[in-house]
Scaffold this motif. Structure first.
Motif, short mmCIF file in Angstrom:
data_model
loop_
_atom_site.label_atom_id
_atom_site.label_comp_id
_atom_site.label_asym_id
_atom_site.label_seq_id
_atom_site.Cartn_x
_atom_site.Cartn_y
_atom_site.Cartn_z
N PHE B 43 0.82 -1.22 0.00
CA PHE B 43 0.00 0.00 0.00
C PHE B 43 0.85 1.26 0.00
O PHE B 43 0.42 2.31 -0.48
N ASN B 44 2.09 1.15 0.55
CA ASN B 44 3.00 2.30 0.44
C ASN B 44 3.41 2.52 -1.02
O ASN B 44 3.50 3.66 -1.48
N LEU B 46 1.64 1.61 -3.59
CA LEU B 46 0.43 2.10 -4.27
C LEU B 46 0.26 3.61 -4.04
O LEU B 46 -0.07 4.37 -4.95
N LEU B 47 0.51 4.03 -2.80
CA LEU B 47 0.37 5.44 -2.41
C LEU B 47 1.33 6.33 -3.20
O LEU B 47 1.01 7.46 -3.54
N TYR B 49 3.18 5.23 -6.18
CA TYR B 49 3.32 4.99 -7.63
C TYR B 49 1.99 4.77 -8.37
O TYR B 49 1.98 4.68 -9.60
N SER B 50 0.93 4.61 -7.67
CA SER B 50 -0.43 4.58 -8.24
C SER B 50 -0.77 3.37 -9.11
O SER B 50 -1.55 2.51 -8.69
N SER B 51 -0.24 3.30 -10.32
CA SER B 51 -0.74 2.29 -11.26
C SER B 51 0.07 1.00 -11.23
O SER B 51 1.21 0.98 -10.74
#
Lengths: 398, 112
Positions: B43-44, B46-47, B49-51
């Motif tokens: 989730f870090n 994801l937070l 780098y997004s995609s």
């Protein structure tokens, strides 16, 4: 070529045509300006509405981001997307892939914009700094009530229509202003002809009546020839006088219609013109069926026949031929003259139009023919070829 | 049709289990002893780098060249456990391990 639809072409008609063309062009330009103005106004109204809605949508977007933040932190415990009945939303990652959506129109999403309308909804895009659940873009959507749209259209129609009327009114005034010098010039010419006509009558009548009284048999052939030339000249002036009188005075007077013996009339006019034709060594051949009548004003019919014959003589070559044929419902005058091309045929009925300035005249002959033809529903057909002569046919319901 | 599907599944299942094994053996094995679980790291990523493409690319770059600046772990964690050692997996195995990691924790299809 049939020119039956070409009628008397006075100043009013040409003025009307110019007016219609000018108004057409002017209206087109005015419409273009109004459409441009309306488009700008419409866009401004839309932007104004979007700016007003943007504040509301920004609040919804903040609320959504807060919800996403919580979901991101506690995703291992619960996975319910933050929803609100006041708006619909969607989230997209950095590669524009949709992560989740409650939108009514997800296909209309434009992530490169900020706020816009699509398919009856308003969508607001917010770009996040921290990508909760991978979300780079949040899309918040509300319904577009279209009240601004109806209002903008109403204003465009009311004010646009008002401006159009004002512009067109100004256009007509401008047109009249521009036409005024031309109209004055034509009126001056008409008035001059009218005044001159009055002054022509007495001397021409005096010349003709005195010539008729001369007994040419008793004269020397040389003198008799000279007298004949004077007679031809006087008759030419007399024909012009008759045309001018018709234009200036007669054509507005109520017609004295009666059953006219066309056969006799045409024969009489041919005989009258024979002297003129002989002066150019032009032979006139006739094929006149006796007993043909037409319900018409005799003077006007004489003017019509005179002008056809006069043109056939005027525009004929020296030593040429004229053929006159009269049958029920049809009068044909054919010459072996200079002829006309397509363009000239179209313009032949215009007043003051002359194709050969050396031939003399005022260019009013066929204009008179057209006016009389229009009054009595006569159809005129002109068949002509440059260099091969012309054939003018006048037709009526026999 | 059913038979074909079963046959394909039977052929693919050892391959799939191999991919999972690479992830289990090379990633989970070390991280299960740490106080921060692998999903928190996910989730870090994801937070930041997004995609999917960007997350996978960042993970691959980090695992091949671990640097303090590129690490998303806290200072405390790094000082206690140190930076991850450079991976000795082949590019293909690394791709498989990262794909398994993405599939395990991705949010797509999980939000209700």
């Amino acid at each position: 070529m049939s020119v039956s639809n070409v009628t008397a072409t006075g100043i009013n008609r040409s003025e009307r045509i110019t007016l219609v063309r000018f108004i057409g062009l002017y209206s087109f330009l005015v419409l273009m300006i109004l459409i441009l103005g309306s488009t700008i106004y419409f866009k401004l109204q839309k932007d104004l509405m979007l700016q007003t809605k943007r504040l509301e949508l920004e609040e919804y977007s903040k609320e959504l981001i807060d919800g996403l933040k919580l979901l991101h932190i506690y995703f291992d415990r619960y996975r319910t997307y933050p929803r609100n009945p006041l708006y619909r939303s969607a989230i997209y990652d950095a590669d524009h892939v949709q992560i989740f959506s409650t939108l009514k129109h997800p296909e209309g999403v434009q992530l490169e914009k900020v706020i816009y309308t699509t398919d009856g909804v308003i969508q607001y895009i917010h770009v996040l700094d921290s990508y909760y659940l991978g979300t780079k873009y949040t899309v918040v959507e509300i319904d577009d009530d279209r009240k601004w749209f109806a209002q903008a259209w109403r204003n465009i129609l009311i004010y646009g229509g008002f401006l159009l009327v004002i512009f067109l009114g100004a256009g007509v005034m401008l047109m009249r202003l521009f036409l005024s010098p031309m109209r004055d010039a034509i009126h001056l010419l008409d008035r001059f002809i009218k005044d001159t006509t009055h002054e022509l009558n007495t001397p021409v009548s005096a010349i003709l009546s005195n010539i008729e009284m001369i007994e040419t048999d008793r004269l020397e052939p040389k003198t008799a020839k000279k007298i004949k030339r004077i007679e031809i000249g006087a008759r030419t002036i007399s024909t012009i006088y008759q045309d001018l009188t018709y234009l200036a005075l007669n054509h507005n007077i109520v017609s004295q219609n009666s059953d006219v013996d066309l056969s006799a009339l045409v024969q009489e006019r041919v005989d009258y013109f024979r002297i003129l034709a002989e002066s150019k060594k032009i032979g006139i051949e006739t094929d006149i069926q006796p007993g043909i009548t037409l319900y018409i004003d005799e003077n006007k019919m004489a003017r019509l026949v005179d002008n056809l014959l006069s043109n056939a003589v005027k525009y004929n070559r020296r030593g040429g031929e004229i053929f006159v044929r009269l049958r029920p419902g049809e009068l044909i005058v054919k010459d072996s003259g200079i002829g006309m091309d397509e363009k000239q045929i179209k313009e032949v009925f215009k007043r003051y139009k002359r194709f050969d300035s050396g031939a003399g005249g005022f260019g009013i002959g066929l204009n008179i023919v057209a006016m009389i033809a229009q009054e009595y529903d006569l159809e005129i057909e002109i068949d002509s070829q440059k260099g091969h002569g012309s054939e003018v046919a006048v037709k009526w319901d026999a | 049709m059913g038979r074909i599907a079963v046959t394909i599944l039977l052929i693919l299942s050892p391959l799939l289990s191999t991919d999972i094994n690479i992830y289990e053996q090379n990633c989970v094995k070390c991280h299960e002893n740490m106080p921060v679980s692998l999903d928190k790291f996910f989730f870090n990523y994801l937070l930041k780098y997004s995609s999917e493409r960007r997350v996978k690319q960042a993970l691959r770059n980090y695992l091949k060249h671990p640097r303090r600046k590129a690490s998303l772990a806290t200072e405390e964690l790094v000082s206690r456990y140190g930076l991850m050692p450079k991976t000795d997996l082949s590019d293909e195995d690394l791709r498989k391990a990262i794909d398994t990691y993405w599939d395990k924790y991705k949010v797509f299809g999980k939000i209700e």
